[in-house]
Design a protein around this motif. Structure first.
Motif, PDB file in Angstrom:
ATOM      1  N   GLN A 199      39.628  52.395  56.494  1.00 26.70           N
ATOM      2  CA  GLN A 199      40.965  52.197  55.946  1.00 26.70           C
ATOM      3  C   GLN A 199      41.041  52.846  54.570  1.00 26.70           C
ATOM      4  O   GLN A 199      40.070  52.857  53.809  1.00 26.70           O
ATOM      5  CB  GLN A 199      41.286  50.707  55.840  1.00 26.70           C
ATOM      6  CG  GLN A 199      41.311  49.986  57.173  1.00 26.70           C
ATOM      7  CD  GLN A 199      41.516  48.488  57.014  1.00 26.70           C
ATOM      8  OE1 GLN A 199      41.134  47.899  56.005  1.00 26.70           O
ATOM      9  NE2 GLN A 199      42.117  47.872  58.012  1.00 26.70           N
ATOM     10  N   LYS A 200      42.217  53.362  54.240  1.00 30.46           N
ATOM     11  CA  LYS A 200      42.375  54.063  52.959  1.00 30.46           C
ATOM     12  C   LYS A 200      42.061  53.154  51.777  1.00 30.46           C
ATOM     13  O   LYS A 200      41.511  53.619  50.769  1.00 30.46           O
ATOM     14  CB  LYS A 200      43.808  54.609  52.835  1.00 30.46           C
ATOM     15  CG  LYS A 200      44.137  55.733  53.790  1.00 30.46           C
ATOM     16  CD  LYS A 200      45.518  56.306  53.504  1.00 30.46           C
ATOM     17  CE  LYS A 200      46.607  55.288  53.734  1.00 30.46           C
ATOM     18  NZ  LYS A 200      47.967  55.840  53.465  1.00 30.46           N
ATOM     19  N   ASN A 201      42.400  51.874  51.881  1.00 32.77           N
ATOM     20  CA  ASN A 201      42.188  50.977  50.743  1.00 32.77           C
ATOM     21  C   ASN A 201      40.716  50.645  50.500  1.00 32.77           C
ATOM     22  O   ASN A 201      40.389  49.976  49.531  1.00 32.77           O
ATOM     23  CB  ASN A 201      43.010  49.695  50.898  1.00 32.77           C
ATOM     24  CG  ASN A 201      42.617  48.872  52.121  1.00 32.77           C
ATOM     25  OD1 ASN A 201      41.731  49.252  52.882  1.00 32.77           O
ATOM     26  ND2 ASN A 201      43.283  47.750  52.304  1.00 32.77           N
ATOM     27  N   LYS A 202      39.839  51.107  51.385  1.00 24.97           N
ATOM     28  CA  LYS A 202      38.400  50.913  51.195  1.00 24.97           C
ATOM     29  C   LYS A 202      37.733  52.139  50.576  1.00 24.97           C
ATOM     30  O   LYS A 202      36.519  52.116  50.318  1.00 24.97           O
ATOM     31  CB  LYS A 202      37.731  50.606  52.538  1.00 24.97           C
ATOM     32  CG  LYS A 202      38.236  49.345  53.220  1.00 24.97           C
ATOM     33  CD  LYS A 202      37.915  48.100  52.408  1.00 24.97           C
ATOM     34  CE  LYS A 202      38.309  46.836  53.166  1.00 24.97           C
ATOM     35  NZ  LYS A 202      38.005  45.605  52.381  1.00 24.97           N
ATOM     36  N   LYS A 230      37.789  53.501  47.572  1.00 26.99           N
ATOM     37  CA  LYS A 230      37.172  53.315  46.257  1.00 26.99           C
ATOM     38  C   LYS A 230      35.824  52.610  46.361  1.00 26.99           C
ATOM     39  O   LYS A 230      34.906  52.892  45.581  1.00 26.99           O
ATOM     40  CB  LYS A 230      38.114  52.518  45.342  1.00 26.99           C
ATOM     41  CG  LYS A 230      39.323  53.304  44.876  1.00 26.99           C
ATOM     42  CD  LYS A 230      40.162  52.477  43.914  1.00 26.99           C
ATOM     43  CE  LYS A 230      41.376  53.263  43.436  1.00 26.99           C
ATOM     44  NZ  LYS A 230      42.217  52.463  42.509  1.00 26.99           N
ATOM     45  N   ALA A 279      42.896  59.897  50.057  1.00 35.35           N
ATOM     46  CA  ALA A 279      42.393  58.654  49.445  1.00 35.35           C
ATOM     47  C   ALA A 279      40.963  58.823  48.966  1.00 35.35           C
ATOM     48  O   ALA A 279      40.598  58.352  47.876  1.00 35.35           O
ATOM     49  CB  ALA A 279      42.497  57.512  50.444  1.00 35.35           C
ATOM     50  N   ALA A 293      39.650  58.620  45.141  1.00 33.80           N
ATOM     51  CA  ALA A 293      38.606  57.649  44.842  1.00 33.80           C
ATOM     52  C   ALA A 293      37.417  58.311  44.154  1.00 33.80           C
ATOM     53  O   ALA A 293      36.790  57.715  43.266  1.00 33.80           O
ATOM     54  CB  ALA A 293      38.160  56.959  46.123  1.00 33.80           C
TER      55      ALA A 293
END
Length: 256
Positions: A91-94, A96, A116, A120
């Motif tokens: 997932q993009k939010n992972k 970082k 992403a 990051a």
């Protein structure tokens, strides 16, 4: 089972898998493929034992689990020697979190994820600079290709199929996006054989896609394919990296 017994079990299993790899690789030209031991659902103690047994590369498919293991082993001999490969759908939010520990991401399947990961990497390099830490190397990125020959065509840029991955016609676009993104390096291709079919034709198609990619990006030579049940077929096709879990670590422990 004691720690010593578990280490001996892993030693035996590794030896069996390496024997299979050597036997299959003897039937082709070129070097034998590299082994990535997939450690998902197994404890950091097993990862440390594998490192002590000479394993250099481990694979994980969930960021929460992978990041915890990497942090637990960070200041140990195992942590210093291991390369972590993220092999699951990301997932993009992972992004970082993943760039803090991962040597490579094998499951790049859409342009938004590339963006992403690139952002990051910029943030991670700034964090390291502020903390007087050395910059991290470029993140190796492999494009996951969907090898399932279905009739339905998914929307552009979206992962598809039960195994996931980009469509073959999207490879060049994604490769160019990785090549132009800050902090990312195009490694090659990854795929999982379709369920319920002979893996050999699928892996042959993957090698054809790899050859076409290398005409544009000669250094993108990695082909990550083959697991416990089909590693011989992947080696015969020309895979450079294998992702083997259960034949080394045993049946997955029950999730709690």
């Amino acid at each position: 089972m004691t720690e010593m017994d578990r280490t001996e079990e892993l030693r035996r299993n590794l030896a069996k898998v390496r024997t299979r790899i050597e036997a299959a690789a003897a039937q082709r030209t070129g070097p034998a493929p590299e082994l990535i031991v997939v450690t998902k659902f197994f404890p950091a103690a097993d990862v440390a034992a594998l490192a002590a047994l000479g394993v250099a590369d481990v694979g994980e498919n969930r960021d929460q689990e992978a990041s915890q293991k990497a942090a637990e082993l960070a200041d140990t001999a195992a942590g210093e020697s291991l390369r972590w490969h993220f092999i699951g759908q990301l997932q993009k939010n992972k992004a970082k979190s993943v760039v803090r520990y991962a040597h490579a991401v094998h499951s790049v399947d859409r342009s938004s994820l590339i963006g992403a990961l690139g952002k990051a990497m910029v943030v991670e390099q700034e964090r390291r600079s502020a903390a007087n830490l050395p910059p991290r190397p470029e993140l190796l990125c492999l494009i996951q290709v969907d090898l399932d020959e279905r009739t339905e065509v998914p929307e552009a840029g979206e992962a598809a199929g039960p195994r996931g991955g980009a469509q073959p016609e999207q490879i060049e676009e994604l490769a160019r996006a990785i090549d132009s993104a800050s902090g990312l390096r195009l490694g090659g291709l990854m795929a999982v054989a379709p369920l319920g079919t002979d893996p050999a034709p699928a892996f042959d198609r993957l090698m054809d896609y790899s050859a076409k990619l290398r005409e544009i990006f000669p250094s993108a030579s990695m082909v990550s394919a083959g697991m416990s049940q089909d590693l011989e077929a992947a080696i015969a096709a020309g895979a450079t990296h294998l992702r083997v879990g259960s034949d080394v670590l045993g049946p997955r422990p029950a999730l709690r």
